[in-house]
Design an enzyme around this catalytic site. Structure first.
Site, PDB file in Angstrom:
ATOM      1  CB  SER A 127      -0.890  -0.012   1.248  1.00 33.23           C
ATOM      2  OG  SER A 127      -1.474   1.252   1.478  1.00 33.23           O
ATOM      3  CE1 TYR A 152      -4.369  -2.684   4.957  1.00 27.32           C
ATOM      4  CE2 TYR A 152      -4.158  -0.316   4.609  1.00 27.32           C
ATOM      5  CZ  TYR A 152      -4.200  -1.604   4.106  1.00 27.32           C
ATOM      6  OH  TYR A 152      -4.047  -1.812   2.759  1.00 27.32           O
ATOM      7  CE  LYS A 156      -1.574  -4.390   3.165  1.00 24.39           C
ATOM      8  NZ  LYS A 156      -1.719  -5.757   2.597  1.00 24.39           N
TER       9      LYS A 156
END
Length: 343
Positions: A127, A152, A156
């Protein structure tokens, strides 16, 4: 013999579109998914589009024993494309342990199981959040990664560090991390699209649900940013363009064309669209009015994010082809089909 590719999280939004592109490029696909944010009906939808029902295992990749079993059963696979992860930014702030446990255990168990079984090619679903708040635009792969705002996003960033360590320790193993900007849109057939559980976290499904009468109002968080209309600018990319990049990336690994054991590529259009751009284009494309309200800024939002995609074009031969109007019209077709199904 078709090359077999394991797709974790293959019933999800980006995963299912990638499965379609893999099948249409003559790959054999095995989907691993626990259906925590997807549905097994996706397999029927994939069959409608491709005429093929991919192999499927309902499996929680946090379970090390079960993960090992399924990789042993498919040890003839040539590579793994890893989408399996929780992905709601807001929820990750409220439940960080849930996100760290799920996103790391599923990654670690997959890496360990596949390497034990000689499956040494890996595509990671990353991302643009790994860049945090960039100091320069457009964002290139040379931009320093930073601590993202959400757990979140941090999963990544840390996952890429895990892949860096793992590829350095295992000479046979190669990986590509694809850093997405803002995927929207749906398959042109209207059979596959984004299907969030509960209240959507992303802009486009929220917009289409408002237009379909499922939601009442869209809140636009801030119109006082230093942008052309005061609303945040993002790099929206059609999910089918994104899916095609995964096929190109796995082919690169299978041909041993990679230049490093771990490569990173931005996937975006290189263009920035504001929230009001998306709203106005939706209204124009669909000939409908959206109920929205300007409200205060949301914590953690940055004014402007868009990609440089030069490296993906140079090394992968990939560039996004679909425009914002294509993204919106396909999203609306998918939403309408969903509502017709539920009647």
């Amino acid at each position: 013999m078709k090359s077999k590719i394991i797709v974790t999280g293959g019933c999800g939004y980006i995963g299912s579109h990638t499965v379609i592109e893999l099948i249409e490029n003559d790959f054999e696909v095995v989907i691993l998914d626990d259906l925590s944010n997807s549905t097994e009906k996706t397999l029927e939808r994939i069959h409608k589009v491709t005429g093929v029902t991919p192999a499927f295992a309902n499996i929680d990749l946090k379970n090390e024993t079960e993960t090992n079993k399924v990789f042993v059963a498919h040890n003839d696979a040539k590579g793994v494309i890893h989408f399996a992860a929780h992905k709601a930014v807001g929820e990750s702030v409220q439940e960080p342990i849930k996100y760290y446990k799920n996103n790391f255990y599923s990654l670690l168990n997959s890496l360990e199981a596949q390497s034990k079984n000689g499956i040494n090619n890996f595509i990671f679903s990353s991302s643009a959040t790994v860049y945090g708040t960039p100091e320069t635009l457009p964002i290139t792969e040379k931009n320093e990664t930073q601590r993202p705002f959400s757990p979140y996003g941090n999963t990544k960033k840390i996952a890429e560090e895990i892949l860096d360590d793992f590829t350095k320790s295992n000479e046979a193993f190669s990986a590509i991390s694809l850093r997405y900007f803002n995927p929207i849109g749906a398959h042109s057939s209207g059979e596959i699209g984004e299907l969030p559980s509960g209240i959507p976290n992303n802009l486009m499904p929220y917009i289409t649900q408002i237009a379909a009468g499922v939601r009442d109002k869209l809140m636009v968080y801030g119109n006082d940013y230093p942008t052309k209309d005061g609303t945040p600018i993002r790099d929206y990319i059609h999910v089918v363009d994104l899916a095609k990049a995964h096929v190109i990336a796995i082919k690169r690994l299978l041909k041993n064309d990679q230049e490093k054991s771990l490569e990173f590529f931005n996937l975006g259009t290189g263009l920035g669209y504001s929230v009001l751009d998306v709203i106005n284009t939706f209204e124009s494309v669909t000939n409908s009015k959206l109920n929205y309200e300007i409200t205060d800024r949301r914590a953690g939002d940055v004014p402007c994010l868009y990609a440089s995609t030069d490296l993906a074009k140079e090394k992968l031969g990939w560039t996004a082809e679909r425009e914002l109007s294509d993204m919106i019209s396909s999203s609306w077709k998918w939403e309408q089909n969903l509502r017709n199904e539920s009647k």
